[in-house]
Design a protein around this motif. Structure first.
Motif, mmCIF file in Angstrom:
data_model
loop_
_atom_site.group_PDB
_atom_site.id
_atom_site.type_symbol
_atom_site.label_atom_id
_atom_site.label_comp_id
_atom_site.label_asym_id
_atom_site.label_seq_id
_atom_site.Cartn_x
_atom_site.Cartn_y
_atom_site.Cartn_z
ATOM 1 N N VAL A 60 0.838 -1.198 0.000
ATOM 2 C CA VAL A 60 0.000 0.000 0.000
ATOM 3 C C VAL A 60 0.876 1.253 0.000
ATOM 4 N N VAL A 78 -3.888 -9.357 -0.336
ATOM 5 C CA VAL A 78 -5.100 -8.790 0.253
ATOM 6 C C VAL A 78 -4.652 -7.783 1.308
ATOM 7 N N THR A 79 -5.132 -6.551 1.183
ATOM 8 C CA THR A 79 -4.752 -5.509 2.140
ATOM 9 C C THR A 79 -5.886 -5.154 3.100
ATOM 10 N N ARG A 80 -7.123 -5.525 2.730
ATOM 11 C CA ARG A 80 -8.265 -5.173 3.578
ATOM 12 C C ARG A 80 -9.432 -6.091 3.254
ATOM 13 N N GLN A 92 -13.484 -6.214 4.471
ATOM 14 C CA GLN A 92 -14.557 -5.619 5.259
ATOM 15 C C GLN A 92 -15.823 -6.434 5.025
ATOM 16 N N GLN A 140 -16.241 -6.565 1.124
ATOM 17 C CA GLN A 140 -15.359 -5.842 0.205
ATOM 18 C C GLN A 140 -13.946 -6.327 0.476
ATOM 19 N N ASP A 142 -9.945 -5.716 -0.719
ATOM 20 C CA ASP A 142 -8.981 -4.879 -1.434
ATOM 21 C C ASP A 142 -7.720 -5.706 -1.667
ATOM 22 N N GLN A 192 -3.782 -5.404 -3.360
ATOM 23 C CA GLN A 192 -2.740 -4.538 -3.891
ATOM 24 C C GLN A 192 -1.843 -5.394 -4.774
ATOM 25 N N ARG A 248 -4.445 -1.107 -7.270
ATOM 26 C CA ARG A 248 -5.374 -1.493 -6.199
ATOM 27 C C ARG A 248 -6.641 -2.006 -6.869
ATOM 28 N N VAL A 249 -7.019 -3.236 -6.546
ATOM 29 C CA VAL A 249 -8.226 -3.837 -7.107
ATOM 30 C C VAL A 249 -9.190 -4.080 -5.965
ATOM 31 N N VAL A 250 -10.425 -3.636 -6.125
ATOM 32 C CA VAL A 250 -11.454 -3.803 -5.097
ATOM 33 C C VAL A 250 -12.523 -4.739 -5.645
ATOM 34 N N SER A 251 -12.872 -5.755 -4.858
ATOM 35 C CA SER A 251 -13.886 -6.710 -5.266
ATOM 36 C C SER A 251 -14.997 -6.764 -4.233
#
Length: 130
Positions: free
Chosen positions: A49, A73-75, A77, A84, A86, A88, A93-96
């Motif tokens: 990050v 995987v950085t996050r 939630q 969600q 995140d 990296q 940064r890819v958000v799924s």
């Protein structure tokens, strides 16, 4: 907790093995104490990050990103039925958004290795005017 060898960490961060060793020697990246040296996944995710937030090098070549992003995987939630995640992947940064059940089944947590596969009917590529 997941951990990564120096060469794996370097590949995931897009740097050389020697760069990762220098960061470890300087105290910038913690290790697990294992031999050979391993980096904890959560620390590697935090470094990913940090690197992504650094200003872009204007000398870098322009390119269109591929549709497969290997990263950390950085996050995660989780909110009821949905979650969600995140990831990296180098500077990307890819958000799924996915089901909470999928997060549990895949064992996703900060520091986990993951691959984001993007399928789109339209991809727009832009480049600054030269």
């Amino acid at each position: 907790m997941t951990s990564y060898k120096i060469s794996e960490a370097a590949r995931l961060l897009g740097v050389s093995d020697d760069t990762v060793r220098r960061w470890v020697d300087a105290g910038g990246l913690p290790t697990t104490g294992a031999s050979p040296t391993e980096i904890p996944g959560d620390a590697l995710a935090a470094r990913a990050v940090e690197l992504a937030e650094a200003p872009a090098d204007p000398a870098d070549a322009l390119s269109s990103a591929r549709n497969r992003f290997v990263g950390l995987v950085t996050r995660v939630q989780v909110d009821g039925v949905m979650a969600q995640v995140d990831i990296q992947s180098g500077p990307h940064r890819v958000v799924s958004l996915m089901s909470s059940e999928a997060v549990r089944e895949l064992g996703l947590e900060p520091g986990s290795l993951a691959v984001a596969v993007v399928k789109a009917t339209t991809v727009i590529v832009e480049a600054p005017r030269v």
